[in-house]
Design an enzyme around this catalytic site. Structure first.
Site, PDB file in Angstrom:
ATOM      1  N   ASN A 419      65.685  49.717  -7.508  1.00 29.16           N
ATOM      2  CA  ASN A 419      64.842  49.474  -6.343  1.00 29.16           C
ATOM      3  C   ASN A 419      65.621  48.628  -5.343  1.00 29.16           C
ATOM      4  OD1 ASN A 419      62.131  49.432  -4.924  1.00 29.16           O
ATOM      5  ND2 ASN A 419      62.583  47.242  -5.057  1.00 29.16           N
ATOM      6  N   GLU A 420      65.829  49.180  -4.165  1.00 26.11           N
ATOM      7  CA  GLU A 420      66.433  48.492  -3.021  1.00 26.11           C
ATOM      8  C   GLU A 420      67.729  47.752  -3.358  1.00 26.11           C
ATOM      9  OE1 GLU A 420      63.503  46.117  -1.010  1.00 26.11           O
ATOM     10  OE2 GLU A 420      62.429  47.894  -0.330  1.00 26.11           O
ATOM     11  N   ASN A 474      61.790  53.070   1.063  1.00 29.94           N
ATOM     12  CA  ASN A 474      60.903  51.916   1.260  1.00 29.94           C
ATOM     13  C   ASN A 474      61.099  51.472   2.710  1.00 29.94           C
ATOM     14  OD1 ASN A 474      60.656  52.175  -1.486  1.00 29.94           O
ATOM     15  ND2 ASN A 474      61.497  50.166  -2.000  1.00 29.94           N
ATOM     16  N   TYR A 476      59.467  49.424   6.290  1.00 32.01           N
ATOM     17  CA  TYR A 476      58.483  48.459   6.811  1.00 32.01           C
ATOM     18  C   TYR A 476      58.574  48.308   8.330  1.00 32.01           C
ATOM     19  CZ  TYR A 476      57.327  47.463   2.011  1.00 32.01           C
ATOM     20  OH  TYR A 476      56.893  47.597   0.711  1.00 32.01           O
ATOM     21  N   TYR A 480      57.999  44.138   8.748  1.00 29.10           N
ATOM     22  CA  TYR A 480      59.172  43.255   8.824  1.00 29.10           C
ATOM     23  C   TYR A 480      60.001  43.560  10.065  1.00 29.10           C
ATOM     24  CZ  TYR A 480      57.991  42.203   4.003  1.00 29.10           C
ATOM     25  OH  TYR A 480      57.326  41.819   2.871  1.00 29.10           O
ATOM     26  N   TRP A 559      52.508  50.983  -0.424  1.00 29.41           N
ATOM     27  CA  TRP A 559      52.752  49.685  -1.062  1.00 29.41           C
ATOM     28  C   TRP A 559      51.643  48.753  -0.674  1.00 29.41           C
ATOM     29  CZ3 TRP A 559      55.729  48.667  -4.972  1.00 29.41           C
ATOM     30  CH2 TRP A 559      55.986  47.333  -5.313  1.00 29.41           C
ATOM     31  N   LYS A 578      49.696  43.257   0.331  1.00 31.90           N
ATOM     32  CA  LYS A 578      49.770  44.615   0.887  1.00 31.90           C
ATOM     33  C   LYS A 578      48.875  45.596   0.125  1.00 31.90           C
ATOM     34  CE  LYS A 578      54.295  44.072   2.966  1.00 31.90           C
ATOM     35  NZ  LYS A 578      54.736  42.837   2.284  1.00 31.90           N
TER      36      LYS A 578
HETATM   37  C1  BDP Z   1      60.160  45.669  -0.878  1.00 35.73           C
HETATM   38  C2  BDP Z   1      60.198  45.485  -2.375  1.00 35.73           C
HETATM   39  C3  BDP Z   1      58.839  45.135  -2.960  1.00 35.73           C
HETATM   40  C4  BDP Z   1      58.165  44.091  -2.120  1.00 35.73           C
HETATM   41  C5  BDP Z   1      57.957  44.655  -0.724  1.00 35.73           C
HETATM   42  C6  BDP Z   1      57.249  43.676   0.195  1.00 35.73           C
HETATM   43  O1  BDP Z   1      60.693  46.649  -2.995  1.00 35.73           O
HETATM   44  O2  BDP Z   1      59.008  44.706  -4.294  1.00 35.73           O
HETATM   45  O3  BDP Z   1      56.963  43.655  -2.662  1.00 35.73           O
HETATM   46  O4  BDP Z   1      59.220  44.926  -0.181  1.00 35.73           O
HETATM   47  O5  BDP Z   1      57.940  42.859   0.801  1.00 35.73           O
HETATM   48  O6  BDP Z   1      61.317  45.181  -0.334  1.00 35.73           O
HETATM   49  O7  BDP Z   1      56.033  43.710   0.275  1.00 35.73           O
END
Ligand code: BDP
Length: 609
Positions: A419-420, A474, A476, A480, A559, A578
């Site tokens: 993951n990431e 993933n 955002y 973010y 998420w 989230k």
């Molecule tokens: C991602 C991650 C996850 C985090 C999410 C977040 O994979 O585990 O909970 O962001 O920031 O980077 O909500």
């Protein structure tokens, strides 16, 4: 070797649950002391449990180091001559097991089973002492990844490079498994479907099989009618007029394995098995040769007071909520879940992306973790450390255990190998190649492989996404990256990135494995502000529009399923919010929006496009 098969009572096997209140000792002052012959104190704790949220003092919640557990039980005289195995379904992050004062095994990794044959160390007809030392530290070589620092007062503190609370301890079941020494220990299945029929190719591993013993596979359908029966340690069973396991329409045959000697049953083991195929073709994910669109969640094993303890009531509630939403899939973010979750997914026809606990492979903690998500800073040095080789060995080992444990589940359609992670350096590429090759080698069904990519693993970062059979993203944008009033700019940047993915050669199916906005269930605001329920709705609508306009997007896993615990800090208000559901599993407004969409989207949405 211990068997990764789920412990089951059969005509030849006994399973005794060793769970209950065990004595526990937190080594606050006595780190490094040996209590293998008996632990001090008078404190008792449930096994399984995450200890963190049980006590009222912070020094327990944040405890980092060695914890000692102890229980005792009598082993009946008449079990002499059988094989006794103590089996732990998961203890985080590493454990050393002592039986009657002798070390019988040790294990690195918190989310896969391990155990030991204790037939020789057992004292029959008397009490036996089981002591377990669990170490909870995060390390540069551990999965999940992080570090352990020492505070000025001498206390150890875990620093996770990931965004979920570092719940630890013996969090899953402990069982005593009594079997014959000749025992069914493992089996592999692959399927070929032709017209209405299926051929099941199998290979079974029987330990201590003697020349005069014979292995049998019998397959029975849901009406308990015999569907096939074959003999031999490997071979092919034909199921005529097969009823395939389908998405949200599961059908499970009983696969019964037996070992016979002169007409006498030596060992027997059985599991419910769904017959289905999975493959990637062009930009489609095919189940039984037909395109599927994934609708669902990134989840966590996380619930109040339980922490990461396997909690059957939450398991049931979560599946009921996912079905209510019209979901058909989830990712086991960010670690292998308890075995019972996959059994339920098999029964309910859910598609699972099964994830290795390779999270935190960027060496970022606290605020830096999420600030970086939008900064465009590309992390490049993670895989160049002295500890990389040891990390890789642990990674391959946990992957092997995961595939061995989960390979026969119909629900598991793919492996997520990280993951990431940092994914753009030459060192990363070399590391990824080994992990991706190993996944292919370990899995008899050769399921598609992927890793969940964060923003710095973009379409330009050729070196690692090339290894994926399908892409998982993933993203955002609007959280973010340019949140609030700037979200229109965020979506322009998002579409620019998507256009670049669309021009890759080849284009692969893309599944969004994360997108979301922190939302306090208490907050309403018109017009919206970030953290309000209204903002989560607006954000999701923009994402849905984007998903609908790219034909190669073949899935959306929002998420997160529910709010979950994280470390404390200025970026999180007592956890990540989230969730589409609150931590106690009640819907936010967004649940109704997504439910409406998922109920309308057909399973083969954008199939063949
Ligand atoms: C991602 C991650 C996850 C985090 C999410 C977040 O994979 O585990 O909970 O962001 O920031 O980077 O909500």
């Amino acid at each position: 070797m211990i068997s990764m098969l789920y412990p089951k009572m059969t005509r030849t096997r006994k399973v005794i649950d060793l769970g209950g209140m065990w004595k526990v000792y937190f080594g606050f002052e006595n780190q490094g002391e040996d209590f293998s012959k008996g632990i001090p104190g008078k404190d008792y704790i449930p096994v399984p449990s995450s200890f963190a949220d049980l006590y009222t003092e912070k020094k327990y919640r944040e405890f980092c180091g060695d914890i000692w557990y102890e229980t005792e039980f009598v082993i009946p005289e008449e079990w002499k001559g059988q094989r006794l195995e103590i089996r732990f379904a998961g203890a985080a992050h590493r454990a050393t097991v002592y039986f009657n004062g002798r070390q019988v095994t040790e294990h690195e990794g918190g989310f896969t089973p391990f155990g030991a044959d204790v037939s020789e160390t057992a004292i029959y007809g008397e009490k036996n002492l089981l002591v377990v030392k669990v170490n909870t530290e995060l390390r540069a070589t551990s999965l999940p990844n992080g570090e352990t620092k020492q505070l000025k007062n001498g206390t150890l503190m875990a620093i996770p490079y990931f965004d979920f609370y570092n719940y630890t301890g013996i969090q899953r079941s402990v069982k005593l498994v009594v079997t014959p020494f000749t025992r069914i220990a493992d089996y592999d299945l692959t399927y070929e479907i032709t017209g209405n029929d299926a051929a099941v190719n199998y290979r079974v591993l029987v330990q201590n099989l003697k020349e005069n013993q014979e292995v049998e596979l019998e397959i029975r359908d849901e009406e308990d009618k015999k569907a096939a029966s074959v003999k031999g340690e490997s071979g092919r069973a034909e199921i005529a007029n097969v009823r395939l396991w389908q998405v949200r329409d599961a059908y499970l045959y009983r696969f019964i394995w037996r070992v016979w000697e002169d007409g006498k049953l030596v060992d027997e083991y059985e599991e419910p098995i769904g017959v289905r195929t999975v493959e990637i073709s062009g930009t489609d994910i095919l189940v039984n040769g037909k395109p599927v669109y994934l609708k669902g969640f990134g989840r966590h094993e996380d619930s109040p007071v339980n922490g990461k303890t396997f909690a059957p009531c939450y398991l049931k509630r979560d599946f009921e909520l996912m079905k209510w939403m019209g979901a058909n899939s989830f990712r086991t973010s960010h670690y292998p879940y308890a075995e019972e979750t996959y059994q339920e997914a098999d029964r309910e026809g859910f598609l699972v992306i099964d994830e290795v606990p390779a999270v935190g492979f960027v060496k970022r903690s606290g605020m830096a973790m999420f600030q970086n998500a939008g900064s465009g800073v590309k992390p490049t040095s993670f895989f160049a450390a002295d500890t990389t080789q040891e990390l890789l060995e642990n990674h391959v080992n946990v992957l092997k255990e995961l595939v061995q444990r989960d390979k026969n589940h119909a629900c598991v359609i793919a492996w997520s190998l990280f993951n990431e992670p940092e994914s753009i350096s030459e060192e990363a590429s070399a590391y990824f190649k080994v992990v991706f090759d190993k996944a292919r080698e370990f899995d008899p069904q050769k399921r598609p492989r992927t890793f969940a990519m964060e923003l710095s693993s973009g379409p330009d970062a050729k070196c690692c996404h090339q290894y994926c059979d399908f892409w998982t993203m993933n993203r955002y944008y609007g959280w973010y990256v340019k949140g609030g009033y700037e979200i229109s700019d965020a979506m322009i940047a998002f579409r620019k990135e998507m256009d670049e993915w669309a021009s890759q050669d080849p284009v692969k199916p893309m599944v969004f494995t994360e997108y979301g906005a922190d939302t306090l269930s208490s907050e309403h605001k018109l017009p919206s502000v970030m953290w309000s329920q209204e903002y989560q709705l607006e954000y999701l609508e923009l994402y849905h529009e984007l998903f609908d306009s790219y034909p190669f997007v073949k899935g959306e896993q929002v998420w997160n399923f529910a709010d979950f615990q994280t470390v404390e800090g200025i970026g999180r208000v007592n956890g990540n919010k989230k969730g589409i559901f609150t931590r106690d599993r009640q819907p936010k407004d967004s649940a109704y929006l997504i439910k409406k969409r998922w109920e309308e989207l057909p399973l083969d949405y954008k199939g063949g496009e």
